[in-house]
Enzyme design. Structure first.
Site, PDB file in Angstrom:
ATOM      1  N   ARG A 116       0.873  -0.718  -0.147  1.00  0.00           N
ATOM      2  CA  ARG A 116       0.394   0.113  -0.490  1.00  0.00           C
ATOM      3  C   ARG A 116       0.549   1.438   0.143  1.00  0.00           C
ATOM      4  O   ARG A 116       0.216   2.564   0.104  1.00  0.00           O
ATOM      5  CB  ARG A 116      -1.161  -0.115   1.420  1.00  0.00           C
ATOM      6  CG  ARG A 116      -2.220  -1.500   1.056  1.00  0.00           C
ATOM      7  CD  ARG A 116      -3.432  -0.578   2.106  1.00  0.00           C
ATOM      8  NE  ARG A 116      -4.291  -2.087   1.296  1.00  0.00           N
ATOM      9  CZ  ARG A 116      -4.583  -2.412   2.344  1.00  0.00           C
ATOM     10  NH1 ARG A 116      -3.978  -2.552   3.817  1.00  0.00           N
ATOM     11  NH2 ARG A 116      -5.852  -3.115   2.103  1.00  0.00           N
ATOM     12  N   LYS A 138       4.801  11.745 -11.218  1.00  0.00           N
ATOM     13  CA  LYS A 138       3.572  11.100 -12.490  1.00  0.00           C
ATOM     14  C   LYS A 138       4.318   9.609 -12.177  1.00  0.00           C
ATOM     15  O   LYS A 138       5.763   9.855 -12.583  1.00  0.00           O
ATOM     16  CB  LYS A 138       3.097  11.976 -13.018  1.00  0.00           C
ATOM     17  CG  LYS A 138       2.558  12.777 -13.472  1.00  0.00           C
ATOM     18  CD  LYS A 138       2.127  13.062 -14.604  1.00  0.00           C
ATOM     19  CE  LYS A 138       0.275  14.699 -14.830  1.00  0.00           C
ATOM     20  NZ  LYS A 138       1.114  15.184 -16.610  1.00  0.00           N
ATOM     21  N   GLU A 180      11.575  19.391 -23.863  1.00  0.00           N
ATOM     22  CA  GLU A 180      10.460  19.516 -22.441  1.00  0.00           C
ATOM     23  C   GLU A 180      11.208  20.549 -21.910  1.00  0.00           C
ATOM     24  O   GLU A 180      11.340  21.371 -21.034  1.00  0.00           O
ATOM     25  CB  GLU A 180      11.450  18.342 -21.718  1.00  0.00           C
ATOM     26  CG  GLU A 180      10.484  17.136 -22.228  1.00  0.00           C
ATOM     27  CD  GLU A 180       9.132  16.991 -21.975  1.00  0.00           C
ATOM     28  OE1 GLU A 180       7.955  17.523 -21.550  1.00  0.00           O
ATOM     29  OE2 GLU A 180       8.887  16.154 -22.614  1.00  0.00           O
ATOM     30  N   LYS A 228       9.434  23.781 -13.177  1.00  0.00           N
ATOM     31  CA  LYS A 228       7.997  22.379 -12.706  1.00  0.00           C
ATOM     32  C   LYS A 228       7.484  22.367 -10.930  1.00  0.00           C
ATOM     33  O   LYS A 228       6.813  21.971 -10.582  1.00  0.00           O
ATOM     34  CB  LYS A 228       8.993  21.210 -13.198  1.00  0.00           C
ATOM     35  CG  LYS A 228       7.657  19.948 -12.807  1.00  0.00           C
ATOM     36  CD  LYS A 228       8.204  18.748 -14.189  1.00  0.00           C
ATOM     37  CE  LYS A 228       7.006  17.949 -14.069  1.00  0.00           C
ATOM     38  NZ  LYS A 228       6.752  17.108 -14.627  1.00  0.00           N
ATOM     39  N   GLU A 238      -3.280  17.704 -11.394  1.00  0.00           N
ATOM     40  CA  GLU A 238      -3.678  18.019 -12.742  1.00  0.00           C
ATOM     41  C   GLU A 238      -4.658  18.419 -12.998  1.00  0.00           C
ATOM     42  O   GLU A 238      -5.191  17.926 -13.708  1.00  0.00           O
ATOM     43  CB  GLU A 238      -2.853  16.869 -13.157  1.00  0.00           C
ATOM     44  CG  GLU A 238      -2.948  17.116 -14.802  1.00  0.00           C
ATOM     45  CD  GLU A 238      -1.701  17.051 -15.930  1.00  0.00           C
ATOM     46  OE1 GLU A 238      -1.013  16.383 -15.862  1.00  0.00           O
ATOM     47  OE2 GLU A 238      -3.591  15.700 -16.422  1.00  0.00           O
ATOM     48  N   ARG A 242      -1.312  22.291 -14.230  1.00  0.00           N
ATOM     49  CA  ARG A 242      -0.735  21.175 -14.212  1.00  0.00           C
ATOM     50  C   ARG A 242      -1.372  20.967 -15.687  1.00  0.00           C
ATOM     51  O   ARG A 242       0.241  20.343 -16.514  1.00  0.00           O
ATOM     52  CB  ARG A 242      -0.689  20.077 -13.029  1.00  0.00           C
ATOM     53  CG  ARG A 242       0.549  19.490 -13.233  1.00  0.00           C
ATOM     54  CD  ARG A 242       0.707  18.631 -12.720  1.00  0.00           C
ATOM     55  NE  ARG A 242       1.757  16.930 -13.035  1.00  0.00           N
ATOM     56  CZ  ARG A 242       2.626  16.665 -11.899  1.00  0.00           C
ATOM     57  NH1 ARG A 242       1.598  16.584 -10.523  1.00  0.00           N
ATOM     58  NH2 ARG A 242       3.801  16.111 -12.024  1.00  0.00           N
ATOM     59  N   ASN A 246       1.571  19.303 -20.680  1.00  0.00           N
ATOM     60  CA  ASN A 246       1.033  18.999 -21.498  1.00  0.00           C
ATOM     61  C   ASN A 246       1.349  19.432 -22.969  1.00  0.00           C
ATOM     62  O   ASN A 246       0.614  18.792 -23.826  1.00  0.00           O
ATOM     63  CB  ASN A 246      -0.304  17.996 -20.936  1.00  0.00           C
ATOM     64  CG  ASN A 246      -0.526  17.788 -19.959  1.00  0.00           C
ATOM     65  OD1 ASN A 246       0.564  16.829 -19.887  1.00  0.00           O
ATOM     66  ND2 ASN A 246      -1.432  17.449 -19.098  1.00  0.00           N
ATOM     67  N   HIS A 249       2.147  17.686 -25.608  1.00  0.00           N
ATOM     68  CA  HIS A 249       1.787  15.935 -25.719  1.00  0.00           C
ATOM     69  C   HIS A 249       0.330  15.410 -26.115  1.00  0.00           C
ATOM     70  O   HIS A 249       0.245  14.296 -26.248  1.00  0.00           O
ATOM     71  CB  HIS A 249       1.858  16.019 -23.985  1.00  0.00           C
ATOM     72  CG  HIS A 249       3.060  16.075 -23.893  1.00  0.00           C
ATOM     73  ND1 HIS A 249       3.899  17.645 -23.343  1.00  0.00           N
ATOM     74  CD2 HIS A 249       4.009  15.026 -22.991  1.00  0.00           C
ATOM     75  CE1 HIS A 249       4.886  17.159 -23.584  1.00  0.00           C
ATOM     76  NE2 HIS A 249       5.297  15.629 -22.914  1.00  0.00           N
ATOM     77  N   HIS A 253       0.969  12.185 -28.222  1.00  0.00           N
ATOM     78  CA  HIS A 253       1.003  10.853 -27.650  1.00  0.00           C
ATOM     79  C   HIS A 253       0.541  10.746 -29.367  1.00  0.00           C
ATOM     80  O   HIS A 253       0.504   9.332 -29.500  1.00  0.00           O
ATOM     81  CB  HIS A 253      -0.347  11.636 -26.729  1.00  0.00           C
ATOM     82  CG  HIS A 253       0.691  10.796 -25.421  1.00  0.00           C
ATOM     83  ND1 HIS A 253      -0.276  12.323 -24.498  1.00  0.00           N
ATOM     84  CD2 HIS A 253       2.016  11.465 -25.123  1.00  0.00           C
ATOM     85  CE1 HIS A 253       0.875  12.176 -23.679  1.00  0.00           C
ATOM     86  NE2 HIS A 253       1.784  11.868 -23.734  1.00  0.00           N
ATOM     87  N   HIS A 268      10.264  10.657 -27.701  1.00  0.00           N
ATOM     88  CA  HIS A 268       9.002  11.018 -26.856  1.00  0.00           C
ATOM     89  C   HIS A 268       9.425  12.896 -26.535  1.00  0.00           C
ATOM     90  O   HIS A 268       8.167  13.611 -27.726  1.00  0.00           O
ATOM     91  CB  HIS A 268       8.978  10.884 -25.301  1.00  0.00           C
ATOM     92  CG  HIS A 268       7.588  11.905 -24.559  1.00  0.00           C
ATOM     93  ND1 HIS A 268       6.484  11.451 -25.113  1.00  0.00           N
ATOM     94  CD2 HIS A 268       7.910  12.061 -24.112  1.00  0.00           C
ATOM     95  CE1 HIS A 268       6.452  12.440 -23.921  1.00  0.00           C
ATOM     96  NE2 HIS A 268       6.705  13.166 -23.550  1.00  0.00           N
TER      97      HIS A 268
HETATM   98  N1  GLY Z   1       5.484  15.897 -17.274  1.00  0.00           N
HETATM   99  C1  GLY Z   1       3.966  16.435 -17.328  1.00  0.00           C
HETATM  100  C2  GLY Z   1       3.182  16.142 -15.659  1.00  0.00           C
HETATM  101  O1  GLY Z   1       4.396  16.017 -14.887  1.00  0.00           O
HETATM  102  O2  GLY Z   1       2.676  17.352 -15.527  1.00  0.00           O
END
Ligand code: GLY
Length: 377
Positions: A116, A138, A180, A228, A238, A242, A246, A249, A253, A268
């Site tokens: 957990r 993430k 990035e 960040k 998010e 946040r 993206n 992205h 994607h 990527h």
């Molecule tokens: N890679 C985008 C984020 O961490 O929100």
């Protein structure tokens, strides 16, 4: 030692630390009693350095991964959990992930579900992971051929940025991270870091300037990490701000999805670069159409900061920095995968739109409308 604290609700929940040598990890790990390492097979030497920084009794084991997009799946997470279990990891254990974003996502996810949830820390060894994937918590895996469909957001106790490892990266991997890095400064650019980064990667490398470049890159990496950390601290799960991270992205994607189907080799970061250029074209098209009611920038009391010709500007900057700027697939081929991305409801998808360097706005749009707009001169 440089250090940035990531605060959520006024509490420091994670630290981003670096000094250019894996040695200072010994300080970060000094209070640990059980440390397990998961590392990308390609950076075993960084794992060796981490092991060397640990008292023998504290180091409990290491596991090498083949860090591929194909292996970024639940089976690998369960393998890590099985290994932790066999090795007797308790709830007090710290799992240290050493590698790029695939490794940190896999190990972070395994840590977040093992018993957990145990703590984990990241030692990102790619530029991309140092400025993005290794910060912000993430974690996750691909599912049913779509990226990062399963996962959770749990902050690492620390992210250790070792700038020395960047010198060992293949040029293509560095360029992937540059996308990035530029993305981050397109979102927030308080100190002219966007232009600094474009300048650094546009200038040819010459003998004798390696140290200066390395120092400049390290400063930019920390500036991006600070941006960040600020964004994640204000919106860890998010729900709003946040989502700006993206940028590019949704397109990226879809480009990666097409590349997988076609067996093409697109990283990527390369897909993000192409995706940001498409987002910049969308910015121009939306401005041209005059329908600006979606854009909070336009209702700014200080006046709309929207820049003209975002696509031309970003295309020139990204190409100068050695990044690919043209999506190799017909726009219509991206539609299906884009529909699956970041749904806003009502059949719309949330697009992040660069309206100026340092400013990104969100628009909820129909994918079909977007494809139409992008295809119309
Ligand atoms: N890679 C985008 C984020 O961490 O929100």
């Amino acid at each position: 030692m440089q250090q940035i604290e990531l605060h959520i609700d006024g509490r420091a929940v994670s630290r981003i630390v670096g000094d250019g040598s894996p040695g200072c990890l010994s300080g970060l790990l000094a209070a640990e009693r059980e440390v397990f390492l998961v590392h990308d097979r390609n950076v075993a030497w960084v794992a060796d350095a981490v092991v060397a920084a640990l008292p023998a009794a504290v180091f409990r084991g290491r596991r090498a991964l083949e860090a591929t997009e194909g292996g970024k799946e639940m089976a690998t997470v369960l393998d890590i959990c099985r290994w932790l279990m066999d090795a007797g990891a308790s709830r007090k254990a710290l799992l240290v992930a050493i590698g790029g974003g695939i490794t940190t996502d896999l190990a972070g996810f395994a840590a977040s579900i093992y018993k957990r949830g145990i703590r984990y820390a990241n030692v990102p060894t790619t530029l991309l992971a140092q400025v993005d994937a290794g910060i912000g918590g993430k974690t996750g895996v691909n599912f049913l051929d779509y990226k990062n469909m399963l996962g959770v957001i749990v902050q690492p106790v620390f992210t250790y940025i070792c700038s020395g490892v960047l010198r060992t990266l293949p040029r293509r991997d560095v360029r992937s991270g540059v996308a990035e890095l530029l993305k981050t400064f397109l979102i927030e650019d308080s100190d002219g870091n966007y232009a600094r980064a474009v300048r650094l990667f546009s200038s040819p490398e010459r003998d004798g300037d390696g140290e200066d470049r390395a120092w400049e890159l390290q400063a930019l990496v920390f500036a991006a990490a600070a941006v960040k950390a600020g964004v994640v601290g204000r919106d860890p799960y998010e729900h709003g701000e946040r989502r700006r991270l993206n940028l590019g992205h949704t397109f990226a994607h879809a480009i990666e999805h097409n590349a997988r189907l076609a067996g093409d080799d697109i990283t990527h970061g390369e897909a993000v670069s192409m995706g940001i250029i498409l987002a910049a074209r969308l910015s121009d098209r939306l401005a041209h159409q005059g329908g600006n009611n979606w854009c909070s920038a336009c209702s700014d009391r200080a006046g709309c900061p929207r820049a003209e010709g975002m696509e031309a500007r970003l295309r020139a900057d990204f190409a100068a920095a050695g990044l690919p700027v043209d999506c190799p697939y017909p726009l219509a081929a991206l539609a299906g995968a884009m529909e699956k991305d970041k749904k806003a409801g009502g059949g719309k998808v949330r697009f992040q739109i660069p309206v100026a360097v340092g400013r990104v706005e969100e628009a909820e749009l129909d994918v079909a409308d977007v494809i139409n707009m992008l295809g119309t001169p």
